[in-house]
Design a protein around this motif. Structure first.
Motif, short mmCIF file in Angstrom:
data_model
loop_
_atom_site.label_atom_id
_atom_site.label_comp_id
_atom_site.label_asym_id
_atom_site.label_seq_id
_atom_site.Cartn_x
_atom_site.Cartn_y
_atom_site.Cartn_z
N LEU A 86 -3.64 -1.86 -8.30
CA LEU A 86 -4.60 -1.44 -7.66
C LEU A 86 -4.44 -2.41 -6.20
N LEU A 87 -4.11 -3.63 -6.32
CA LEU A 87 -4.01 -4.45 -5.15
C LEU A 87 -2.69 -3.86 -4.40
N ASN B 261 -0.42 -1.17 0.29
CA ASN B 261 0.75 -0.20 0.56
C ASN B 261 0.22 0.67 1.50
N TRP B 262 -1.18 1.32 1.19
CA TRP B 262 -2.02 2.30 1.99
C TRP B 262 -2.43 1.45 3.19
N ASP B 263 -3.09 0.43 3.20
CA ASP B 263 -3.51 -0.27 4.37
C ASP B 263 -2.36 -0.29 5.40
N SER B 264 -1.10 -0.78 4.90
CA SER B 264 0.06 -0.54 6.06
C SER B 264 0.47 0.65 6.34
N ARG B 265 0.17 1.63 5.57
CA ARG B 265 0.42 3.06 6.18
C ARG B 265 -0.49 3.49 7.21
N VAL B 266 -1.59 3.09 7.30
CA VAL B 266 -2.63 3.61 8.19
C VAL B 266 -2.34 3.59 9.76
N PRO B 267 -1.70 2.46 10.21
CA PRO B 267 -1.54 2.37 11.58
C PRO B 267 -0.13 3.23 11.96
N VAL B 268 0.69 3.24 10.84
CA VAL B 268 1.78 4.19 11.01
C VAL B 268 1.24 5.75 11.13
N THR C 19 7.40 1.65 -10.73
CA THR C 19 7.06 0.67 -9.27
C THR C 19 8.28 1.11 -8.34
N TYR C 20 7.86 1.30 -7.11
CA TYR C 20 8.93 1.79 -6.19
C TYR C 20 8.63 0.84 -4.87
N ASP C 21 9.98 0.88 -4.24
CA ASP C 21 9.86 -0.11 -3.10
C ASP C 21 10.57 0.83 -2.02
N ASN C 22 9.60 1.44 -1.17
CA ASN C 22 10.11 2.42 -0.21
C ASN C 22 9.87 2.02 1.38
N PRO C 23 10.58 1.65 2.04
CA PRO C 23 10.33 0.90 3.39
C PRO C 23 9.48 2.09 4.40
N HIS C 24 9.56 3.47 3.96
CA HIS C 24 9.11 4.30 4.84
C HIS C 24 8.01 5.08 4.27
N THR C 25 7.22 5.64 4.99
CA THR C 25 6.12 6.71 4.38
C THR C 25 6.67 7.89 4.68
N TYR C 26 5.88 9.04 4.42
CA TYR C 26 6.37 10.42 4.31
C TYR C 26 6.23 10.81 6.01
N THR C 27 5.65 10.05 7.01
CA THR C 27 5.49 10.58 8.31
C THR C 27 6.73 10.10 9.05
N ASP C 28 6.70 10.39 10.46
CA ASP C 28 7.59 9.80 11.44
C ASP C 28 6.86 8.13 11.76
N PRO D 237 7.53 3.63 12.13
CA PRO D 237 8.45 2.63 11.54
C PRO D 237 8.29 2.21 10.14
N GLU D 238 8.95 1.12 9.56
CA GLU D 238 8.95 0.62 8.16
C GLU D 238 7.54 0.14 8.08
N LEU D 239 7.20 0.21 6.74
CA LEU D 239 5.98 -0.16 6.36
C LEU D 239 5.94 -1.96 6.18
N GLY D 240 5.08 -2.45 6.28
CA GLY D 240 4.80 -4.14 6.16
C GLY D 240 4.75 -4.22 4.64
N ASN D 241 3.98 -3.41 3.76
CA ASN D 241 3.80 -3.60 2.47
C ASN D 241 4.48 -2.36 1.78
N SER D 242 5.83 -2.54 1.58
CA SER D 242 6.72 -1.16 0.93
C SER D 242 6.50 -0.77 -0.62
N THR D 243 5.93 -1.65 -1.46
CA THR D 243 5.81 -1.50 -2.74
C THR D 243 4.69 -0.77 -3.16
N SER D 244 4.75 0.29 -4.28
CA SER D 244 3.61 0.97 -4.74
C SER D 244 4.12 1.18 -6.31
#
Length: 270
Positions: free
Chosen positions: A8-9, A14-21, A186-195, A197-204
């Motif tokens: 959960l954490l 991961n989603w907190d870091s997706r928000v600004p992107v 467990t995945y480590d993806n540096p990018h989200t599904y949108t255009d 930059p890379e994510l600050g927290n890439s693990t999900s």
């Protein structure tokens, strides 16, 4: 792979870091949504949910609130819930810029804690949009939560990516993955599904849920399945074999097809 006990954490970060992107992306186009009477809902969702005027609608896992506010634009009194505080801040800002603040409220909470966070409130419609269930480890618990949030006679409407789509390789023609994966991956993806930059927290951590598990969980929670619709069209070009078709992306004419999306309506009977 055994599920990380801190899933959960990990997923919240991961989603907190997706928000600004996401907020800055062309994909979400928040300025355009705020300025116009745009709806982000798919036509079949509107048809299958029906008239929501004056109804109390809860959107679980609402992210930045565009789908939630699209229901408000159609006359519903909406509540959006998401575990990401930055996402809910964006949703609150969007409700102001759209002039829908008096018809919408947003709450920070994990789905499993929704009944407590919402203080026992009941809803006519519980809506869960596309790409939500992979973030939940326990569908039986999820379905019980949904049932507890519904008024008698109210219904859940779920629109999702079909789990059969997770079986295919990138060419879209070969089966490469297992349909039955009981544990989280467990995945480590540096990018989200949108255009962007890379994510600050890439693990999900994510879970693949067979369609039978979804329907069985809802039925066990006392919800009556009114329909299950499967579709051969998806929202993006997931495989190289897909091409533009009405409503999204699908397999070319003459090619064998697999279901790519589905929707369920399940009602709480009195």
């Amino acid at each position: 792979m055994t599920t990380d006990p801190d899933w959960l954490l990990i997923n919240r970060e991961n989603w907190d870091s997706r928000v600004p992107v996401h907020a800055a992306s062309d994909f979400y186009d928040l300025p355009g949504f705020g300025e116009g009477a745009v709806s982000t809902l798919r036509p079949y969702e509107l048809d299958e949910v029906g008239d929501v005027s004056g109804k109390r609608l809860l959107h679980l896992q609402c992210h930045m609130g565009q789908d939630t506010l699209s229901w408000a634009r159609r006359g519903a009194d909406v509540t959006g819930l998401d575990f990401s505080a930055p996402a809910i801040r964006r949703a609150d800002e969007l409700s102001l810029s759209t002039g829908l603040k008096d018809r919408a409220r947003f709450v920070v909470a994990d789905v499993y804690n929704a009944p407590t966070a919402l203080e026992g409130q009941r809803f006519d419609v519980v809506y869960t949009g596309i790409g939500a269930l992979v973030w939940l480890p326990d569908l039986v618990r999820w379905a019980r939560v949904v049932s507890s949030l519904l008024s008698d006679g109210g219904f859940l409407y779920l629109a999702e990516f079909h789990p059969a789509g997770d079986l295919l390789g990138q060419d879209g023609t070969t089966v490469e993955y297992d349909y039955f994966q009981p544990e989280g991956q467990t995945y480590d993806n540096p990018h989200t599904y949108t255009d962007g930059p890379e994510l600050g927290n890439s693990t999900s951590v994510q879970w693949q849920h067979p369609l039978g598990d979804v329907v069985s969980a809802l039925a066990a929670a006392g919800l009556r399945i009114e329909f299950l619709h499967e579709r051969d069209v998806t929202l993006f070009r997931r495989y190289r074999a897909l091409e533009r078709v009405p409503g999204g992306y699908g397999f070319p004419a003459g090619r064998p097809r697999v279901p790519l999306m589905y929707s369920v309506r399940a009602r709480k009977t009195v």
